[in-house]
Design a protein around this motif. Structure first.
Motif, PDB file in Angstrom:
ATOM      1  N   ASP A   2       0.828  -1.206   0.000  1.00 37.81           N
ATOM      2  CA  ASP A   2       0.000   0.000   0.000  1.00 37.81           C
ATOM      3  C   ASP A   2       0.857   1.249   0.000  1.00 37.81           C
ATOM      4  O   ASP A   2       1.871   1.322   0.677  1.00 37.81           O
ATOM      5  CB  ASP A   2      -0.885   0.036   1.256  1.00 37.81           C
ATOM      6  CG  ASP A   2      -2.094  -0.861   1.084  1.00 37.81           C
ATOM      7  OD1 ASP A   2      -2.424  -1.183  -0.076  1.00 37.81           O
ATOM      8  OD2 ASP A   2      -2.685  -1.251   2.109  1.00 37.81           O
ATOM      9  N   SER A   3       0.429   2.243  -0.756  1.00 35.34           N
ATOM     10  CA  SER A   3       1.100   3.538  -0.725  1.00 35.34           C
ATOM     11  C   SER A   3       0.173   4.537  -0.025  1.00 35.34           C
ATOM     12  O   SER A   3      -0.955   4.198   0.335  1.00 35.34           O
ATOM     13  CB  SER A   3       1.413   3.973  -2.152  1.00 35.34           C
ATOM     14  OG  SER A   3       2.289   5.065  -2.106  1.00 35.34           O
ATOM     15  N   LEU A   4       0.677   5.749   0.185  1.00 36.22           N
ATOM     16  CA  LEU A   4      -0.166   6.753   0.843  1.00 36.22           C
ATOM     17  C   LEU A   4      -0.886   7.597  -0.194  1.00 36.22           C
ATOM     18  O   LEU A   4      -0.295   7.979  -1.215  1.00 36.22           O
ATOM     19  CB  LEU A   4       0.703   7.669   1.711  1.00 36.22           C
ATOM     20  CG  LEU A   4       1.271   7.113   3.022  1.00 36.22           C
ATOM     21  CD1 LEU A   4       2.293   8.083   3.598  1.00 36.22           C
ATOM     22  CD2 LEU A   4       0.164   6.851   4.037  1.00 36.22           C
ATOM     23  N   GLN A   8      -3.650  11.514   2.638  1.00 34.58           N
ATOM     24  CA  GLN A   8      -2.935  10.982   3.801  1.00 34.58           C
ATOM     25  C   GLN A   8      -1.603  11.710   3.997  1.00 34.58           C
ATOM     26  O   GLN A   8      -1.218  12.039   5.114  1.00 34.58           O
ATOM     27  CB  GLN A   8      -2.686   9.475   3.625  1.00 34.58           C
ATOM     28  CG  GLN A   8      -3.942   8.629   3.842  1.00 34.58           C
ATOM     29  CD  GLN A   8      -3.714   7.174   3.474  1.00 34.58           C
ATOM     30  OE1 GLN A   8      -3.159   6.878   2.405  1.00 34.58           O
ATOM     31  NE2 GLN A   8      -4.138   6.272   4.338  1.00 34.58           N
ATOM     32  N   TRP A  48      -0.576   3.995  12.116  1.00 35.11           N
ATOM     33  CA  TRP A  48      -0.020   3.597  10.821  1.00 35.11           C
ATOM     34  C   TRP A  48       1.480   3.502  10.930  1.00 35.11           C
ATOM     35  O   TRP A  48       2.108   4.313  11.609  1.00 35.11           O
ATOM     36  CB  TRP A  48      -0.254   4.658   9.727  1.00 35.11           C
ATOM     37  CG  TRP A  48      -1.632   5.115   9.505  1.00 35.11           C
ATOM     38  CD1 TRP A  48      -2.796   4.522   9.889  1.00 35.11           C
ATOM     39  CD2 TRP A  48      -1.993   6.328   8.810  1.00 35.11           C
ATOM     40  NE1 TRP A  48      -3.859   5.277   9.482  1.00 35.11           N
ATOM     41  CE2 TRP A  48      -3.395   6.383   8.811  1.00 35.11           C
ATOM     42  CE3 TRP A  48      -1.282   7.330   8.176  1.00 35.11           C
ATOM     43  CZ2 TRP A  48      -4.098   7.431   8.208  1.00 35.11           C
ATOM     44  CZ3 TRP A  48      -1.962   8.375   7.577  1.00 35.11           C
ATOM     45  CH2 TRP A  48      -3.367   8.417   7.596  1.00 35.11           C
ATOM     46  N   ILE A  50       4.838   3.797   8.460  1.00 43.20           N
ATOM     47  CA  ILE A  50       5.191   4.294   7.128  1.00 43.20           C
ATOM     48  C   ILE A  50       6.672   3.984   6.903  1.00 43.20           C
ATOM     49  O   ILE A  50       7.520   4.340   7.720  1.00 43.20           O
ATOM     50  CB  ILE A  50       4.919   5.802   7.037  1.00 43.20           C
ATOM     51  CG1 ILE A  50       3.437   6.046   7.328  1.00 43.20           C
ATOM     52  CG2 ILE A  50       5.304   6.331   5.671  1.00 43.20           C
ATOM     53  CD1 ILE A  50       3.154   7.368   7.968  1.00 43.20           C
ATOM     54  N   TYR A  66       2.372   1.340   5.225  1.00 46.88           N
ATOM     55  CA  TYR A  66       2.467   1.978   3.917  1.00 46.88           C
ATOM     56  C   TYR A  66       3.920   2.037   3.495  1.00 46.88           C
ATOM     57  O   TYR A  66       4.795   2.373   4.301  1.00 46.88           O
ATOM     58  CB  TYR A  66       1.889   3.393   3.983  1.00 46.88           C
ATOM     59  CG  TYR A  66       0.428   3.405   4.378  1.00 46.88           C
ATOM     60  CD1 TYR A  66      -0.566   3.241   3.414  1.00 46.88           C
ATOM     61  CD2 TYR A  66       0.051   3.544   5.710  1.00 46.88           C
ATOM     62  CE1 TYR A  66      -1.907   3.215   3.774  1.00 46.88           C
ATOM     63  CE2 TYR A  66      -1.280   3.527   6.081  1.00 46.88           C
ATOM     64  CZ  TYR A  66      -2.257   3.358   5.107  1.00 46.88           C
ATOM     65  OH  TYR A  66      -3.576   3.326   5.476  1.00 46.88           O
ATOM     66  N   ILE A  68       6.546   3.838   0.941  1.00 43.75           N
ATOM     67  CA  ILE A  68       6.578   5.027   0.077  1.00 43.75           C
ATOM     68  C   ILE A  68       7.986   5.340  -0.411  1.00 43.75           C
ATOM     69  O   ILE A  68       8.986   4.881   0.139  1.00 43.75           O
ATOM     70  CB  ILE A  68       5.992   6.267   0.805  1.00 43.75           C
ATOM     71  CG1 ILE A  68       6.833   6.628   2.030  1.00 43.75           C
ATOM     72  CG2 ILE A  68       4.541   6.033   1.195  1.00 43.75           C
ATOM     73  CD1 ILE A  68       6.388   7.916   2.691  1.00 43.75           C
TER      74      ILE A  68
END
Lengths: 250, 250
Positions: A2-4, A8, A48, A50, A66, A68
């Motif tokens: 999943d990406s942001l 977000q 979350w 990241i 996430y 990224i």
């Protein structure tokens, strides 16, 4: 992976600001060490995770993760050298117990401490010396300021920081109130008893309104040849904590 | 009112980098308090003064003064909240005296200290406790890093910082070499004699190559209930300096 979303990303950037943190009761933690410590000791506050795409993260966790790009990561990080991992966290639960447990040593009341690095450092010192709760004036810098969290390392997880006007503290009449001040008595010559120590603002010292509460001012004397003007409040806190603790650590 | 040329602006920005500072032997100081302290105590190192246009600066000084717009000032400042005044300064004269004067107390050898804020804070602590000279390993962070200067306040003017490999120190055979280490003896239980104290790298501690020189390791014990992992090196320096100094300050 999943990406942001753009929203977000915008939201995370908004958490660089106190107003947004307070509104959403969320804050950021950054860096492998800190994130791992929170995952280990207080995973329930993580909302979350990241992570940079090229970073090998192998823990199994039941939180949204996430991945990224470095450039996006740099834009949401508060650090000039962004680490590979950060997390959005919920505020720690508010403590409703306003009593002061002196743990046989002391506690601090921070009166309008302004610099987030100083607050974080003082929290870390308290953690080392076994002080599990400190109190701060409402105008003291915010616990969830990214620089406070960064300077405290994981210690903000273990030291309860409560914002409360001094007048509202549950102090027993027996509690000795000390304050650090350049005009105090030499801390090395003073018989220190368990008590509450007020540390004042970096530039202005103790607030005039608190002076009535102080039983004894303490000072860390400087070397007779020293031309230094002052000792930073966090360094003073370290030395004061050491002086109050040493009889118990001997 | 002189303004800065584009080339001058570019040059000042280049001094944000260590390489350029070292090449030109120039560095930046920022903020009213620091600039005033240098003007008072060591005006000879100031090359240019740079002042925001709306700032009332009334000192008479025989240095080039430039008045610039806020936006230009923000671009040459290293601080996120630029102060109204900064200066380009010459490096302090190199000390050629490598001997260690213990001032009846102690001195530090900084072994690969990495964080400029830590170095600056340690310099400030030394200034307070009357230590006029410290030594650092060549891989310790640079004295003229803007964050070091900022954290030291004016103390870098009074504490001589000498970069030199440990092997090249002029240590007398009588000099006791201490080192801070979590596996050392309890500092509160140790009879401390005047000596040299090695403080190691934030993450890795003392370099293996220096361990042969150490006579005694010292540790600041933590509270038995504490779950803290470590004490920051600058806080350790404050407590160690306090412990070595207290017999002389009693």
């Amino acid at each position: 992976m999943d990406s942001l979303s753009k929203n977000q990303i915008k939201f995370i950037k908004s958490l660089h600001q106190k107003k947004q943190r307070q509104e959403h009761q969320l804050f950021l933690i950054e860096g492998e060490k800190l994130v791992n410590e929170v995952l280990r000791d207080k995973p329930e506050i993580i909302e979350w995770l990241i992570i940079k795409k090229n970073y090998a993260f192998e823990k199994e966790i039941s939180k949204p993760v996430y991945f990224i790009d470095d450039a996006v990561f740099a834009s949401i990080s508060t650090l000039s050298t962004p680490p590979p991992i950060m997390a959005v966290c919920k505020f720690l639960p508010h403590s409703t117990d306003l009593s002061i447990n002196f743990n046989s040593t002391f506690s601090f009341y921070l009166d309008n401490i302004n610099d987030p690095g100083n607050l974080g450092t003082i929290i870390r010192i308290c953690d080392w010396f076994g002080i599990s709760k400190i109190h701060c004036s409402p105008n003291t810098v915010e616990l969830y300021n990214p620089k406070t969290i960064q300077a405290s390392k994981g210690s903000f997880l273990r030291v309860n920081v409560i914002y409360i006007p001094f007048e509202k503290l549950n102090l027993s009449p027996q509690t000795i109130v000390y304050a650090a001040d350049t005009k105090g008595t030499n801390i090395y010559q003073t018989s220190l008893k368990s008590g509450l120590i007020i540390l004042g603002n970096e530039a202005n010292g103790i607030s005039p309104s608190l002076k009535n509460y102080v039983h004894q001012y303490l000072t860390i004397p400087k070397h007779p040849n020293s031309k230094a003007e002052s000792l930073n409040v966090a360094m003073s806190a370290a030395i004061i904590a050491s002086e109050f603790s040493r009889p118990f650590l001997l």
